[in-house]
Design a protein around this motif. Structure first.
Motif, PDB file in Angstrom:
ATOM      1  N   ALA A 343       0.824  -1.217   0.000  1.00 25.53           N
ATOM      2  CA  ALA A 343       0.000   0.000   0.000  1.00 25.53           C
ATOM      3  C   ALA A 343       0.858   1.268   0.000  1.00 25.53           C
ATOM      4  O   ALA A 343       1.927   1.299   0.620  1.00 25.53           O
ATOM      5  N   ALA A 344       0.374   2.290  -0.736  1.00 15.31           N
ATOM      6  CA  ALA A 344       1.042   3.599  -0.719  1.00 15.31           C
ATOM      7  C   ALA A 344       0.191   4.535   0.141  1.00 15.31           C
ATOM      8  O   ALA A 344      -1.001   4.653  -0.063  1.00 15.31           O
ATOM      9  N   GLY A 376      -9.036  -3.458  -4.022  1.00 14.32           N
ATOM     10  CA  GLY A 376      -9.496  -4.133  -5.245  1.00 14.32           C
ATOM     11  C   GLY A 376      -8.344  -4.848  -5.909  1.00 14.32           C
ATOM     12  O   GLY A 376      -7.445  -5.350  -5.228  1.00 14.32           O
ATOM     13  N   GLU A 377      -8.373  -4.849  -7.230  1.00 16.84           N
ATOM     14  CA  GLU A 377      -7.344  -5.557  -8.000  1.00 16.84           C
ATOM     15  C   GLU A 377      -6.009  -4.810  -7.938  1.00 16.84           C
ATOM     16  O   GLU A 377      -4.960  -5.439  -7.835  1.00 16.84           O
ATOM     17  N   ILE A 378      -6.090  -3.472  -7.995  1.00 21.48           N
ATOM     18  CA  ILE A 378      -4.834  -2.689  -8.061  1.00 21.48           C
ATOM     19  C   ILE A 378      -4.237  -2.477  -6.663  1.00 21.48           C
ATOM     20  O   ILE A 378      -4.907  -2.699  -5.654  1.00 21.48           O
ATOM     21  N   ALA A 379      -2.976  -2.069  -6.656  1.00 23.23           N
ATOM     22  CA  ALA A 379      -2.275  -1.867  -5.380  1.00 23.23           C
ATOM     23  C   ALA A 379      -2.990  -0.803  -4.563  1.00 23.23           C
ATOM     24  O   ALA A 379      -3.391   0.233  -5.105  1.00 23.23           O
ATOM     25  N   PRO A 380      -3.180  -1.063  -3.246  1.00 23.62           N
ATOM     26  CA  PRO A 380      -3.942  -0.094  -2.445  1.00 23.62           C
ATOM     27  C   PRO A 380      -3.200   1.242  -2.270  1.00 23.62           C
ATOM     28  O   PRO A 380      -1.986   1.271  -2.209  1.00 23.62           O
ATOM     29  N   ARG A 381      -4.029   2.270  -2.164  1.00 29.02           N
ATOM     30  CA  ARG A 381      -3.475   3.606  -1.976  1.00 29.02           C
ATOM     31  C   ARG A 381      -4.385   4.315  -0.963  1.00 29.02           C
ATOM     32  O   ARG A 381      -5.608   4.291  -1.086  1.00 29.02           O
TER      33      ARG A 381
END
Ligand code: ADP
Length: 485
Positions: A343-344, A376-381
């Motif tokens: 996560a960013a 979701g599918e993409i890296a968390p932010r």
């Protein structure tokens, strides 16, 4: 129409009426003055006519006495009258310049008077030249005729003036009466308007006073009712607070006391499964596994319930703390989860607030952990931002995760309410309920703005000044009441 408009209209009408009446009165006075001048003028003409005749008679009297006596002393009336005769005739010429009848008569009179004066002068001169002449008064028929004609012309002129005088005197009387009527009417009207305005104003004042008294009475009633209602509400709120405290106390004590028997059930069931493993068949082992699982879940639920009720009962006193420091601690706790999920996290500098440091940490931790968990599918932010909105700080924890359908925006803050099964996303549905309770304890609000697939933004506010005193003291009261852990 409003009263003041009516009053202004009334005043305008009254003013217009008064001005009209005053104008009429003024005109009547002027007319009256004019008529009076004409009457005076007519009198003056009559006087002059009389004076011309009287001057001529005086002159003739002097001439006769002189002719009879030869004594110049008797010429005095003649000498005295002489300068006035022509002057008076000249005055008559000017005074009757506007009257053609009189002017015509004057044209007749002037040569007669001149001839008369010439005759007088000549006869006196002759007598002066013959001092010893026997005294006599010559009987001159021509002279008698001339004097009669003069008298006749003067009488005509006087009669004309007298008829004019009669007309003018009548006019004067009439305009005098009109002037009086106009003045009386004007003043009566003014007086009437004044009385009328006074009555209307007085009535309106009385009406207003009555209305004001009525309003004052209504206000007093209203204030009384508000005071009664406020007292009633204060009583209800006190009762509600007490019953809330009792309820929290019950929840705390119940969950706390349930833990022990439950632990016994779980550990003895596990012991049963372990010790009699060989003697039990598969069904019995499956049933025991279910029982152990149920007891373990119940333990988790009870411990969640306990931590939920602790927000109210075990909170610490508020102190001025740095949100940034609290967040540092939380991010350090979540280090592993952040690293695992990739996560960013971004953050704005956060303010210092008056809060319970432990609970503020828990609030951030629950929100950030959820933001990562429901990715979701993409890296968390995760973006943490802040703004000052009037009297409160508004802090937002925004993610790019699975989002939430708007119809669930309220539900997710209720205890044990979840939108997913435990196999999809682990959890017990207590996190956001705890967040809500913490925020409310600090005098703030919490809500979510999200839509499925587009991430979620959790907003919460915290007052810039101190949290509500009453709330704090209630919690303090509760803490003392249930200090059994
Ligand atoms: P739990 O996380 O144990 O399920 P919570 O009270 O924290 O319980 O959350 C309640 C529900 O709200 C979650 O089950 C989830 O459906 C939803 N939710 C909470 N946070 C998020 C988020 N950041 N993104 C999407 N859904 C969320």
């Amino acid at each position: 129409m409003a009263f003041h408009r009516k009053l202004i209209a009334g005043i305008a009408v009254a003013f217009a009426l008064l001005i009209s009446v005053e104008a009429i009165s003024y005109r009547s006075v002027l007319q009256n003055e004019n008529d009076r001048q004409w009457v005076t003028h007519t009198h003056l003409v009559i006087e002059k006519l009389d004076a011309v005749l009287s001057n001529l008679i005086d002159a003739e009297t002097g001439q006769r006495a002189f002719l009879l006596t030869g004594d110049r002393l008797f010429l005095d009336p003649y000498v005295a009258a002489l300068p006035f005769v022509q002057k008076n005739v000249q005055d008559l010429q000017e005074l009757t310049a506007d009257n053609p009848i009189q002017q015509r008569s004057l044209q007749r009179l002037k040569p007669l008077v001149s001839a008369k004066l010439d005759y007088l002068r000549d006869s006196i001169d002759n007598r002066g030249r013959q001092p010893d002449l026997r005294p006599s008064v010559p009987l001159d028929r021509i002279e008698k005729g001339r004097m009669d004609e003069i008298r006749s012309v003067l009488a005509d002129m006087k009669s004309e003036e007298q008829s004019l005088l009669a007309v003018r005197a009548k006019e004067l009387t009439e305009t005098g009466a009109k002037t009086k009527s106009a003045i009386v009417l004007g003043h009566s009207l003014a007086l009437f308007l004044l009385i009328f305005a006074g009555v209307v104003t007085f009535k309106e004042m009385a009406h207003r006073r009555a209305a004001e008294e009525h309003i004052q009475k209504l206000n007093a009633d209203l204030e009384k009712r508000v005071a009664e209602r406020t007292a009633q509400l204060a009583k209800y709120s006190e009762e509600l607070q007490r019953s809330n405290i009792e309820l929290q106390q019950f929840a705390y004590v119940a969950s706390h006391d349930l833990q022990e028997p439950l632990r016994m059930v779980a550990s003895f069931t596990q012991l049963l499964a372990k010790r009699y493993k060989e003697k039990l068949d598969d069904d019995a082992r499956t049933f025991i596994a279910y029982a152990v699982d149920g007891a373990t879940r119940m333990q988790t639920l009870i411990s969640d319930l306990l931590s939920y009720s602790r927000v109210g009962s075990q909170g610490r006193a508020f102190e001025r703390i740095s949100c940034d420091q609290v967040l540092d601690r939380v991010l350090s706790n979540l280090k592993l989860l952040i690293a695992e999920s990739g996560a960013a996290i971004t953050r704005q500098p956060l303010p210092d607030v008056l809060a319970d440091p432990q609970q503020l940490g828990q609030l951030f931790q629950n929100l950030i952990a959820n933001a990562i968990k429901f990715r979701g599918e993409i890296a968390p932010r995760v973006d943490i931002t802040v703004s000052q909105n009037r009297e409160e700080w508004e802090i937002v924890v925004r993610d790019n995760g699975i989002g939430i359908a708007p119809e669930h925006a309220e539900r997710i803050f209720i205890i044990f309410q979840r939108l997913h099964t435990r196999t999809e996303y682990p959890g017990t549905g207590i996190g956001l309920a705890v967040c809500k309770k913490i925020v409310e304890r600090h005098g703030g609000r919490i809500w979510v703005q999200a839509s499925p697939g587009e991430g979620s933004a959790f907003y919460f506010t915290i007052p810039v000044t101190a949290a509500r005193e009453g709330q704090e003291s209630a919690h303090h009261e509760l803490r003392t009441a249930v200090s059994t852990d």
